[in-house]
Write a protein that holds these residues in place. Structure first.
Motif, mmCIF file in Angstrom:
data_model
loop_
_atom_site.group_PDB
_atom_site.id
_atom_site.type_symbol
_atom_site.label_atom_id
_atom_site.label_comp_id
_atom_site.label_asym_id
_atom_site.label_seq_id
_atom_site.Cartn_x
_atom_site.Cartn_y
_atom_site.Cartn_z
ATOM 1 N N LEU A 25 -34.277 -66.354 48.646
ATOM 2 C CA LEU A 25 -34.229 -66.975 49.940
ATOM 3 C C LEU A 25 -36.097 -67.480 50.130
ATOM 4 C CD1 LEU A 25 -32.037 -66.697 52.171
ATOM 5 C CD2 LEU A 25 -32.035 -68.362 50.818
ATOM 6 N N ASN A 26 -36.476 -66.239 49.808
ATOM 7 C CA ASN A 26 -38.333 -66.133 49.371
ATOM 8 C C ASN A 26 -38.935 -67.117 49.124
ATOM 9 O OD1 ASN A 26 -38.481 -65.104 52.339
ATOM 10 N ND2 ASN A 26 -39.218 -63.080 51.655
ATOM 11 N N PHE A 27 -38.558 -66.546 48.291
ATOM 12 C CA PHE A 27 -38.704 -67.402 46.226
ATOM 13 C C PHE A 27 -38.347 -68.932 46.762
ATOM 14 C CE2 PHE A 27 -39.051 -63.459 43.721
ATOM 15 C CZ PHE A 27 -40.641 -63.434 43.574
ATOM 16 N N MET A 28 -37.436 -69.671 46.723
ATOM 17 C CA MET A 28 -36.633 -70.849 46.979
ATOM 18 C C MET A 28 -38.161 -72.039 48.113
ATOM 19 S SD MET A 28 -32.993 -70.544 46.511
ATOM 20 C CE MET A 28 -32.834 -72.063 47.764
ATOM 21 N N ALA A 29 -37.980 -71.028 48.957
ATOM 22 C CA ALA A 29 -38.706 -72.066 50.600
ATOM 23 C C ALA A 29 -40.348 -71.404 49.534
ATOM 24 C CB ALA A 29 -39.322 -70.208 51.754
ATOM 25 N N THR A 30 -40.833 -70.906 49.171
ATOM 26 C CA THR A 30 -42.041 -70.880 48.310
ATOM 27 C C THR A 30 -42.631 -72.179 47.697
ATOM 28 O OG1 THR A 30 -42.564 -68.537 48.897
ATOM 29 C CG2 THR A 30 -44.061 -69.166 47.849
ATOM 30 N N PRO A 31 -43.756 -72.862 48.449
ATOM 31 C CA PRO A 31 -44.055 -74.065 47.414
ATOM 32 C C PRO A 31 -44.592 -73.330 45.363
ATOM 33 C CG PRO A 31 -46.072 -73.245 48.903
ATOM 34 C CD PRO A 31 -44.877 -72.510 49.263
ATOM 35 N N PRO A 32 -44.077 -73.950 44.627
ATOM 36 C CA PRO A 32 -45.253 -74.009 43.601
ATOM 37 C C PRO A 32 -46.927 -73.681 43.172
ATOM 38 C CG PRO A 32 -43.591 -75.851 42.912
ATOM 39 C CD PRO A 32 -43.998 -75.359 44.688
ATOM 40 N N THR A 54 -48.372 -74.807 41.711
ATOM 41 C CA THR A 54 -49.676 -76.336 41.293
ATOM 42 C C THR A 54 -49.798 -76.886 42.691
ATOM 43 O OG1 THR A 54 -47.325 -77.069 40.210
ATOM 44 C CG2 THR A 54 -48.899 -75.931 38.695
ATOM 45 N N SER A 55 -48.766 -76.704 43.846
ATOM 46 C CA SER A 55 -48.987 -77.585 44.763
ATOM 47 C C SER A 55 -49.749 -77.354 45.839
ATOM 48 C CB SER A 55 -47.064 -76.786 45.676
ATOM 49 O OG SER A 55 -47.151 -78.046 47.231
ATOM 50 N N LEU A 56 -50.392 -78.530 46.629
ATOM 51 C CA LEU A 56 -51.152 -78.557 46.957
ATOM 52 C C LEU A 56 -50.985 -77.682 49.099
ATOM 53 C CD1 LEU A 56 -53.274 -81.429 46.475
ATOM 54 C CD2 LEU A 56 -53.929 -79.264 45.966
ATOM 55 N N ASN A 57 -49.566 -78.123 49.091
ATOM 56 C CA ASN A 57 -49.028 -77.370 50.214
ATOM 57 C C ASN A 57 -49.584 -75.665 50.206
ATOM 58 O OD1 ASN A 57 -48.010 -79.825 51.357
ATOM 59 N ND2 ASN A 57 -46.105 -79.177 49.881
ATOM 60 N N GLU A 88 -50.730 -78.291 57.525
ATOM 61 C CA GLU A 88 -50.419 -78.849 58.794
ATOM 62 C C GLU A 88 -52.134 -77.999 59.128
ATOM 63 O OE1 GLU A 88 -47.250 -76.635 59.390
ATOM 64 O OE2 GLU A 88 -47.875 -78.153 57.895
ATOM 65 N N ASN A 89 -52.236 -76.832 59.458
ATOM 66 C CA ASN A 89 -52.509 -75.752 60.832
ATOM 67 C C ASN A 89 -54.181 -76.031 60.168
ATOM 68 O OD1 ASN A 89 -51.200 -75.137 61.868
ATOM 69 N ND2 ASN A 89 -50.071 -74.410 60.341
ATOM 70 N N SER A 90 -54.638 -76.760 58.254
ATOM 71 C CA SER A 90 -55.700 -76.477 58.136
ATOM 72 C C SER A 90 -56.570 -77.161 58.796
ATOM 73 C CB SER A 90 -55.999 -76.544 56.618
ATOM 74 O OG SER A 90 -54.979 -76.214 56.139
ATOM 75 N N LYS A 91 -58.087 -75.907 58.818
ATOM 76 C CA LYS A 91 -59.022 -76.891 59.548
ATOM 77 C C LYS A 91 -60.491 -77.041 58.707
ATOM 78 C CE LYS A 91 -57.002 -75.688 63.658
ATOM 79 N NZ LYS A 91 -57.564 -74.769 65.211
ATOM 80 N N ASP A 92 -61.330 -77.491 58.758
ATOM 81 C CA ASP A 92 -61.949 -78.507 58.548
ATOM 82 C C ASP A 92 -63.275 -77.403 58.911
ATOM 83 O OD1 ASP A 92 -61.139 -79.484 56.221
ATOM 84 O OD2 ASP A 92 -61.015 -81.433 56.778
ATOM 85 N N ILE A 93 -64.757 -77.242 58.620
ATOM 86 C CA ILE A 93 -65.584 -76.989 59.305
ATOM 87 C C ILE A 93 -66.606 -77.932 59.754
ATOM 88 C CG2 ILE A 93 -67.462 -75.162 58.577
ATOM 89 C CD1 ILE A 93 -66.335 -74.468 56.356
ATOM 90 N N VAL A 94 -66.676 -77.380 60.821
ATOM 91 C CA VAL A 94 -66.893 -77.929 62.053
ATOM 92 C C VAL A 94 -68.587 -77.542 62.467
ATOM 93 C CG1 VAL A 94 -67.310 -79.085 64.763
ATOM 94 C CG2 VAL A 94 -64.776 -78.376 64.138
ATOM 95 N N CYS A 95 -69.599 -79.114 62.247
ATOM 96 C CA CYS A 95 -70.943 -78.783 62.335
ATOM 97 C C CYS A 95 -71.430 -79.146 63.440
ATOM 98 C CB CYS A 95 -72.003 -79.531 61.366
ATOM 99 S SG CYS A 95 -70.909 -78.672 59.417
ATOM 100 N N PHE A 96 -72.354 -78.048 63.814
ATOM 101 C CA PHE A 96 -73.133 -78.443 64.962
ATOM 102 C C PHE A 96 -74.556 -78.818 65.112
ATOM 103 C CE2 PHE A 96 -70.102 -75.322 66.991
ATOM 104 C CZ PHE A 96 -69.466 -75.412 67.848
#
Length: 168
Positions: free
Chosen positions: A111-118, A120-123, A128-136
């Motif tokens: 089940l864990n292997f099935m839920a994990t993206p391949p 080669t996937s960018l996922n 959705e939780n990725s955050k870009d660096i904020v420059c001050f």
């Protein structure tokens, strides 16, 4: 002369209750009505009782299983035990339990292997939780800059830091 209603003790308790207003109580060793620090009023904790009963039951069940599995039939008959399951179950039950546990473990891994993206996937890199660096504002002096919020380091920067000497 001291008032008999005043106490000078570090064990004073002041509680504000909406129903009763402000109340003042003092713990005394011989006063069991105060309810503070008196052990044994509520009895044992239910989880302790369940744990004790469970441990004793496990030991008793194991002893009964071992006696049934290893003692020969004539000995059981001599002490008056005539009705019991076949001795084949002494092997079948533990084997069935082990096969069930291994199957559940393998099913969980699947089940864990099935839920994990391949790979080669960018996922697997961005979600959705990725955050870009904020420059001050770089015009601020080093001491006046706020602490930067946490963010993800880009894959290109990681590759550059890790593999830059291989590029040359």
């Amino acid at each position: 002369m001291e008032d008999h209603l005043s106490f000078n003790s570090p064990r004073r308790t002041l509680s504000y209750s909406r129903n009763k207003g402000a109340t003042f109580s003092v713990f005394e060793a011989d006063n069991k009505a105060s309810g503070v620090g008196v052990s044994g009023e509520h009895g044992p904790n239910p989880s302790e009782v369940y744990g004790f009963v469970g441990a004793i039951s496990t030991v008793v069940a194991t002893v009964i299983f071992m006696v049934w599995a290893y003692v020969p039939d004539p000995w059981l008959h001599s002490i008056g035990i005539f009705y019991y399951p076949s001795k084949n179950w002494a092997l079948v039950l533990p084997t069935y339990a082990m096969v069930t546990a291994v199957t559940m473990f393998l099913f969980y891994i699947g089940l864990n292997f099935m839920a994990t993206p391949p790979p080669t996937s960018l996922n697997s890199i961005y979600d959705e939780n990725s955050k870009d660096i904020v420059c001050f504002d770089p015009a601020l002096e080093k001491d006046d800059r706020p602490i930067e919020p946490y963010s993800d380091i880009g894959l290109d920067k990681i590759n550059m830091l890790m593999f830059k000497e291989w590029k040359q």
